[in-house]
Scaffold this motif. Structure first.
Motif, PDB file in Angstrom:
ATOM      1  N   GLN A  34       0.853  -1.177   0.000  1.00 16.34           N
ATOM      2  CA  GLN A  34       0.000   0.000   0.000  1.00 16.34           C
ATOM      3  C   GLN A  34       0.897   1.238   0.000  1.00 16.34           C
ATOM      4  O   GLN A  34       1.815   1.344   0.813  1.00 16.34           O
ATOM      5  CB  GLN A  34      -0.883   0.015   1.253  1.00 16.34           C
ATOM      6  CG  GLN A  34      -1.898  -1.098   1.300  1.00 16.34           C
ATOM      7  CD  GLN A  34      -3.315  -0.587   1.019  1.00 16.34           C
ATOM      8  OE1 GLN A  34      -3.494   0.533   0.608  1.00 16.34           O
ATOM      9  NE2 GLN A  34      -4.285  -1.425   1.262  1.00 16.34           N
ATOM     10  N   GLY A  76      -3.128   3.632  -0.630  1.00 19.09           N
ATOM     11  CA  GLY A  76      -3.809   3.381   0.623  1.00 19.09           C
ATOM     12  C   GLY A  76      -4.317   4.636   1.296  1.00 19.09           C
ATOM     13  O   GLY A  76      -5.284   4.600   2.051  1.00 19.09           O
ATOM     14  N   PHE A  77      -3.640   5.778   0.993  1.00 14.18           N
ATOM     15  CA  PHE A  77      -4.061   7.045   1.594  1.00 14.18           C
ATOM     16  C   PHE A  77      -3.500   8.179   0.762  1.00 14.18           C
ATOM     17  O   PHE A  77      -2.390   8.091   0.222  1.00 14.18           O
ATOM     18  CB  PHE A  77      -3.556   7.165   3.039  1.00 14.18           C
ATOM     19  CG  PHE A  77      -3.961   8.458   3.701  1.00 14.18           C
ATOM     20  CD1 PHE A  77      -5.213   8.596   4.281  1.00 14.18           C
ATOM     21  CD2 PHE A  77      -3.094   9.544   3.724  1.00 14.18           C
ATOM     22  CE1 PHE A  77      -5.590   9.800   4.879  1.00 14.18           C
ATOM     23  CE2 PHE A  77      -3.464  10.742   4.319  1.00 14.18           C
ATOM     24  CZ  PHE A  77      -4.718  10.856   4.900  1.00 14.18           C
ATOM     25  N   LEU A  91       2.226   8.348   8.671  1.00 13.41           N
ATOM     26  CA  LEU A  91       1.436   7.152   8.376  1.00 13.41           C
ATOM     27  C   LEU A  91       2.324   5.964   8.031  1.00 13.41           C
ATOM     28  O   LEU A  91       1.980   4.821   8.332  1.00 13.41           O
ATOM     29  CB  LEU A  91       0.462   7.451   7.235  1.00 13.41           C
ATOM     30  CG  LEU A  91      -0.612   8.494   7.583  1.00 13.41           C
ATOM     31  CD1 LEU A  91      -1.534   8.728   6.394  1.00 13.41           C
ATOM     32  CD2 LEU A  91      -1.421   8.061   8.797  1.00 13.41           C
ATOM     33  N   ILE A 145       1.408   5.286   0.480  1.00 12.81           N
ATOM     34  CA  ILE A 145       0.904   6.525   1.082  1.00 12.81           C
ATOM     35  C   ILE A 145       1.404   7.658   0.186  1.00 12.81           C
ATOM     36  O   ILE A 145       2.621   7.845   0.042  1.00 12.81           O
ATOM     37  CB  ILE A 145       1.421   6.711   2.520  1.00 12.81           C
ATOM     38  CG1 ILE A 145       1.209   5.433   3.338  1.00 12.81           C
ATOM     39  CG2 ILE A 145       0.753   7.902   3.176  1.00 12.81           C
ATOM     40  CD1 ILE A 145      -0.230   5.021   3.483  1.00 12.81           C
ATOM     41  N   LEU A 156       1.141   1.873   8.075  1.00 10.96           N
ATOM     42  CA  LEU A 156      -0.002   1.830   7.159  1.00 10.96           C
ATOM     43  C   LEU A 156       0.392   1.732   5.690  1.00 10.96           C
ATOM     44  O   LEU A 156      -0.488   1.682   4.834  1.00 10.96           O
ATOM     45  CB  LEU A 156      -0.873   3.078   7.377  1.00 10.96           C
ATOM     46  CG  LEU A 156      -1.451   3.229   8.783  1.00 10.96           C
ATOM     47  CD1 LEU A 156      -2.319   4.476   8.871  1.00 10.96           C
ATOM     48  CD2 LEU A 156      -2.259   1.993   9.165  1.00 10.96           C
ATOM     49  N   GLY A 157       1.679   1.706   5.404  1.00 11.67           N
ATOM     50  CA  GLY A 157       2.102   1.582   4.021  1.00 11.67           C
ATOM     51  C   GLY A 157       3.516   2.083   3.840  1.00 11.67           C
ATOM     52  O   GLY A 157       4.250   2.316   4.815  1.00 11.67           O
ATOM     53  N   ALA A 201       3.439   4.607  11.239  1.00 14.81           N
ATOM     54  CA  ALA A 201       2.358   3.873  11.894  1.00 14.81           C
ATOM     55  C   ALA A 201       2.121   2.504  11.271  1.00 14.81           C
ATOM     56  O   ALA A 201       1.259   1.756  11.732  1.00 14.81           O
ATOM     57  CB  ALA A 201       1.072   4.696  11.847  1.00 14.81           C
TER      58      ALA A 201
END
Length: 308
Positions: free
Chosen positions: A190, A218-219, A230, A192, A235-236, A233
Motif C-alpha cells: 500500500q 492506501g491514503f 502514516l 501513502i 499503514l504503508g 504507523a
C-alpha cells in the motif's frame, strides 16, 4: 474611474460577497453597491446578475474583468517599480512554492537573500503544482519554486537542484533491514501518497510505472510529514524526498520509526526549479531573488543515504 471601485469589482467577480468586499474596502455595503452601480453606468452595461445571495458576472462583466485585471496589475507593478527606484535595496518578492519545500529550501533561500537585502519584503504562498502555475499566469506571484517544468509557453523554468527520493518503510517492515531496494519489490505494498495535483504524486506514479506496476494507493495526503507519520504507523510505504539540505536525518527522529531505502531500479529523483512569466520583465527585487536562488543552488545534488 475609481481604483477602489475596480478592486471591489474584482473581488466580487472572483467570488467575494458584497459584504466581505465592503469590509475589505472599509466601506459600508450600501456604499459598495452604489460604487458598483456607478461602474456599470460608466461602462454602459450590466456587469453582474444576482443568483440567490451571490453576484455572478454577466457576459459583459467577464469581458470587462479581463481588462480590470490588467489595469490593476499594471498599476500595482508601477507602484512597485517607483518604490524600488526610491529604495533600490527594498522592494517586494511575491513567492509561491510547493508545500514540500517549505520546510527546508524556501527558508534557506529567503534567509540567505534577506541577509544581503534586509529591507526586501516577501509575500509567501503555498500551492500544488497546478496552483503554482496559475499564480504566475494570474500575476499573483512573481516567482514560483516547483518540482517540475510547468511546460507552459508563457512560463520560463530553470532547474535549481535535483532531490533524491527514497522508499520509506516502517521499522518492522519486511524490507526494513535492507539499505537498497528495487521499487518493483514494493509492487504489492500500500502506498501513502499526496493527492492528485501535487508534483510528488505524479513523480511517484511515473516511477512506479517505470518499475512495472501501478501503485496501490492506501491514503492520499497533503503534506509530506503526514506521509511520514502514516508510514511510521505501519499503514504503508512511500517515496519521500530526502535532501542534503534537510536539517536532520528524518529517520533519526525517535517519534518516526522509519527506514529509508535507496531505490536502484529506477532513477528515483525529482527536479526542483524556479519559474517566472516569460512575457514579463521581473521587478528588481524578484530578479535579484531569482539570481540568488540560482547562484546558491548551483551544482546542488541529492543527498547521500540518510543515516539510520
Amino acid at each position: 474611474m475609481d481604483l477602489h471601485a475596480l478592486r471591489s469589482f474584482q473581488a466580487v467577480a472572483e467570488g467575494a460577497t458584497v459584504t466581505d468586499a465592503a469590509a475589505e474596502a472599509r466601506i459600508t455595503q450600501p456604499a459598495l453597491s452604489r460604487a458598483l452601480k456607478r461602474l456599470e453606468d460608466e461602462v454602459g452595461a450590466e456587469l453582474f446578475h444576482r443568483v440567490g445571495r451571490i453576484l455572478r458576472l454577466t457576459p459583459a462583466g467577464r469581458v470587462f474583468k479581463e481588462y480590470v485585471d490588467a489595469v490593476l496589475d499594471s498599476y500595482d507593478r508601477g507602484c512597485r517599480a517607483v518604490a524600488e527606484v526610491v529604495d533600490p535595496e527594498g522592494g517586494v518578492v511575491s513567492l509561491a512554492f510547493l508545500h514540500t519545500l517549505g520546510t527546508w529550501l524556501v527558508p534557506r533561500l529567503v534567509t540567505g537573500f534577506r541577509e544581503a537585502f534586509p529591507q526586501t519584503r516577501f509575500e509567501l504562498h503555498q500551492a500544488d503544482e497546478n496552483g503554482l502555475a496559475q499564480r504566475l499566469l494570474d500575476s499573483t506571484a512573481d516567482v514560483i519554486i516547483t518540482s517540475r517544468d510547468p511546460g507552459h509557453p508563457l512560463i520560463t523554468w530553470r532547474r535549481l537542484l535535483v532531490e533524491s527520493l527514497w522508499l520509506a518503510v516502517p521499522v518492522r517492515h519486511r524490507l526494513a533491514q535492507r539499505q537498497r531496494v528495487r521499487l518493483a519489490e514494493a509492487a504489492e505494498e500500500q502506498f501513502i501518497v499526496l493527492k492528485p495535483g501535487y508534483g510528488l504524486r505524479s513523480v511517484t506514479e511515473t516511477l512506479c510505472r517505470q518499475a512495472g506496476f501501478s501503485p496501490l494507493v492506501g491514503f492520499e495526503g497533503e503534506e509530506v510529514e503526514t506521509l511520514r507519520g502514516l508510514v511510521a504507523a505501519g499503514l504503508g510505504v512511500s517515496l519521500i524526498p530526502v535532501s542534503r539540505e534537510a536539517s536532520t536525518a528524518p529517520d533519526m527522529n525517535p517519534d518516526l520509526p522509519i527506514r529509508y531505502l535507496q531505490v536502484t531500479d529506477v532513477q528515483a529523483a525529482r527536479d526542483i526549479g524556479i519559474a517566472w512569466l516569460a512575457s514579463r520583465t521581473l521587478p528588481p527585487a524578484p530578479q535579484r531573488f531569482v539570481d540568488h536562488a540560482r547562484s546558491v543552488t548551483a551544482d546542488a545534488t541529492a543527498a547521500p543515504a540518510p543515516r539510520g
